[in-house]
Enzyme design. Structure first.
Site, PDB file in Angstrom:
ATOM      1  N   ASP A  76       0.259   4.938   2.013  1.00  0.00           N
ATOM      2  CA  ASP A  76      -0.511   5.185   3.236  1.00  0.00           C
ATOM      3  C   ASP A  76      -1.811   5.958   2.993  1.00  0.00           C
ATOM      4  O   ASP A  76      -1.823   6.978   2.292  1.00  0.00           O
ATOM      5  CB  ASP A  76       0.356   5.934   4.258  1.00  0.00           C
ATOM      6  CG  ASP A  76       1.373   4.988   4.891  1.00  0.00           C
ATOM      7  OD1 ASP A  76       1.034   3.813   5.112  1.00  0.00           O
ATOM      8  OD2 ASP A  76       2.508   5.424   5.149  1.00  0.00           O
TER       9      ASP A  76
ATOM     10  N   ARG B  94       5.376   5.521  14.368  1.00  0.00           N
ATOM     11  CA  ARG B  94       5.163   6.059  13.023  1.00  0.00           C
ATOM     12  C   ARG B  94       4.556   7.460  13.061  1.00  0.00           C
ATOM     13  O   ARG B  94       3.664   7.738  13.863  1.00  0.00           O
ATOM     14  CB  ARG B  94       4.212   5.108  12.289  1.00  0.00           C
ATOM     15  CG  ARG B  94       4.017   5.394  10.844  1.00  0.00           C
ATOM     16  CD  ARG B  94       3.067   4.380  10.245  1.00  0.00           C
ATOM     17  NE  ARG B  94       1.752   4.981  10.120  1.00  0.00           N
ATOM     18  CZ  ARG B  94       0.895   4.717   9.141  1.00  0.00           C
ATOM     19  NH1 ARG B  94       1.200   3.830   8.218  1.00  0.00           N
ATOM     20  NH2 ARG B  94      -0.274   5.297   9.091  1.00  0.00           N
TER      21      ARG B  94
ATOM     22  N   HIS C 132       4.713   0.251   0.192  1.00  0.00           N
ATOM     23  CA  HIS C 132       5.473  -0.566   1.130  1.00  0.00           C
ATOM     24  C   HIS C 132       4.629  -1.732   1.638  1.00  0.00           C
ATOM     25  O   HIS C 132       3.396  -1.741   1.495  1.00  0.00           O
ATOM     26  CB  HIS C 132       6.009   0.279   2.291  1.00  0.00           C
ATOM     27  CG  HIS C 132       4.946   1.019   3.043  1.00  0.00           C
ATOM     28  ND1 HIS C 132       4.319   2.143   2.541  1.00  0.00           N
ATOM     29  CD2 HIS C 132       4.376   0.792   4.250  1.00  0.00           C
ATOM     30  CE1 HIS C 132       3.433   2.574   3.405  1.00  0.00           C
ATOM     31  NE2 HIS C 132       3.426   1.770   4.456  1.00  0.00           N
TER      32      HIS C 132
ATOM     33  N   HIS D 132       0.817  -1.215   0.000  1.00  0.00           N
ATOM     34  CA  HIS D 132       0.000   0.000   0.000  1.00  0.00           C
ATOM     35  C   HIS D 132       0.848   1.262   0.000  1.00  0.00           C
ATOM     36  O   HIS D 132       2.038   1.238   0.323  1.00  0.00           O
ATOM     37  CB  HIS D 132      -0.924   0.041   1.226  1.00  0.00           C
ATOM     38  CG  HIS D 132      -0.199   0.113   2.543  1.00  0.00           C
ATOM     39  ND1 HIS D 132       0.497  -0.946   3.082  1.00  0.00           N
ATOM     40  CD2 HIS D 132      -0.059   1.132   3.426  1.00  0.00           C
ATOM     41  CE1 HIS D 132       1.027  -0.596   4.235  1.00  0.00           C
ATOM     42  NE2 HIS D 132       0.714   0.666   4.468  1.00  0.00           N
TER      43      HIS D 132
HETATM   44  C1  SIN Z   1       3.123   0.678   7.823  1.00  0.00           C
HETATM   45  O1  SIN Z   1       2.485   0.188   6.899  1.00  0.00           O
HETATM   46  O2  SIN Z   1       3.122   1.878   8.036  1.00  0.00           O
HETATM   47  C2  SIN Z   1       3.946  -0.214   8.710  1.00  0.00           C
HETATM   48  C3  SIN Z   1       5.169  -0.695   8.024  1.00  0.00           C
HETATM   49  C4  SIN Z   1       5.996  -1.594   8.915  1.00  0.00           C
HETATM   50  O3  SIN Z   1       5.647  -1.803  10.077  1.00  0.00           O
HETATM   51  O4  SIN Z   1       7.024  -2.077   8.458  1.00  0.00           O
END
Ligand code: SIN
Length: 279
Positions: free
Chosen positions: A103, A270, A255, A101
Site C-alpha cells: 500500500d 479499509r 496483495h 502492490h
Molecule cells: C486494496 O488494495 O487495499 C484492496 C484489496 C481488496 O479489495 O481485496
C-alpha cells in the site's frame, strides 16, 4: 505461542493464516493483542471470519494495532475519515487494488499494515491474493541480493495501472488532493523493523525505476523482479464472506484484488496504520 486465545490455521505454505475462536469486537486484553501481532509477524497476513465490526468498532480495533492514517486520494466514509470504502459497483469495470502492490509506497512513510473488512461480496469471485516478500528476496541468488541491497526504488502515485484502479472511487469520493503527484524513494530491500528480516520492497503498481538510473536502465531488472516476486509458490488466496477481516503487513507482503465479478457488487472497508521510514 502457548495458551494463545485463538487457533491458527495456515492457508498456504508461504503466507497467510486464518485465526479462529476470537471475537474481535469484544474487549481484548493487551496479551491477546500481542499474540495477534505475533501471528501477523509470523504469517504476514491474518484472516478472521464472522466478525461483527461496524465502523466504530472496526476503528477501535485498528487503534489497538497502531495509528490509523487517512488515505491520500479518497475521502473516508461519513463520520470516519480513517475508513475508506473499497467498492466496485455492478456497472464498474475496474476494481480498486487490482494490481500487485504494497500500500501507498509513494509515501515517505508507507503504512505498516492494513485492515480490510468485507461488507458485501459477490457470490463468487473478488478474492484477494497475497505474496510473501521475504521469500521473494530469499529465493534470489546471493549476487542479485547484493546488487539490490545497494539500490533504492522510486515509487510514484501516478503509475497508470494503479491510478486507473482508483479512478472510480476518486470520481465518487475523491479528496482535494486526489490528483496530486506523490513520489518517494525507498530501499529495494528493506529490513522489517520488528522481525529484523529482509524483504524485497519494489512493486509493479508504484515502483517506476531505481534512483540514479534512467527508466530504460531500470526496466529490465524491475520487469524481472515484478514477475519473480508474485510467483504462485509465494502466495495465498483468500475468499471473502461478509464479516471476514484481513490484516496484512505491508512491510513484507503484497496483495492483489481479483477483478472477476463483473456485474456484481463488492463493498469492503479499509483502514491503514502509520508506518516508519523504510530502511
Ligand atoms: C486494496 O488494495 O487495499 C484492496 C484489496 C481488496 O479489495 O481485496
Amino acid at each position: 505461542m502457548r495458551n494463545r486465545p485463538f487457533e491458527v490455521q495456515p492457508i498456504s505454505g508461504a503466507i497467510g493464516a486464518e485465526l479462529h475462536g476470537i471475537d474481535l469486537g469484544s474487549e481484548l486484553t493487551d496479551a491477546t493483542i500481542a499474540a495477534l501481532r505475533q501471528a501477523l509477524l509470523d504469517h504476514l497476513v491474518i484472516f478472521f471470519r464472522d466478525q461483527d465490526l461496524p465502523p466504530a468498532r472496526f476503528l477501535a480495533l485498528a487503534k489497538r494495532f497502531g495509528s490509523p492514517i487517512e488515505y491520500p486520494f479518497v475521502k473516508g466514509i461519513d463520520g470516519f475519515p480513517e475508513i475508506i470504502a473499497v467498492a466496485k459497483l455492478p456497472h464498474e469495470t475496474v476494481n480498486f487494488g487490482g494490481v500487485w502492490h504494497s500500500d501507498t509506497t509513494y509515501l515517505q512513510q508507507p503504512p505498516m499494515a492494513t485492515l480490510l473488512v468485507a461488507r458485501e461480496v459477490p457470490p463468487v469471485g473478488g478474492d484477494t491474493l497475497f505474496a510473501n516478500q521475504y521469500m521473494a528476496l530469499e529465493t534470489l541468488s546471493p549476487r542479485m541480493q547484493e546488487l539490490l541491497a545497494g539500490l533504492h526504488g522510486v515509487s510514484s502515485s501516478a503509475k497508470a495501472d494503479a491510478s486507473r484502479t482508483r479512478e472510480d472511487r476518486i470520481r465518487s469520493d475523491g479528496t482535494v488532493e486526489a490528483r496530486k503527484l506523490l513520489v518517494a524513494e525507498h530501499p529495494a530491500v528493506r529490513t522489517h523493523p520488528e522481525t529484523g528480516r529482509k524483504a524485497l520492497y519494489v512493486n509493479v503498481a508504484h515502483t517506476v525505476g531505481f534512483a540514479g538510473m534512467t527508466e530504460d536502465e531500470s526496466k529490465p531488472l524491475l520487469g524481472f523482479l515484478f514477475r519473480h516476486q508474485i510467483q504462485p509458490e509465494f502466495t495465498c488466496r483468500f475468499k471473502w464472506h461478509p464479516g471476514s477481516l484481513a490484516i496484512w503487513d505491508n512491510r513484507c507482503a503484497q496483495h492483489y484484488a481479483m477483478n472477476d465479478y463483473h456485474g456484481q457488487k463488492r463493498v469492503m472497508q479499509r483502514i491503514t496504520l502509520a508506518g516508519d521510514t523504510p530502511r
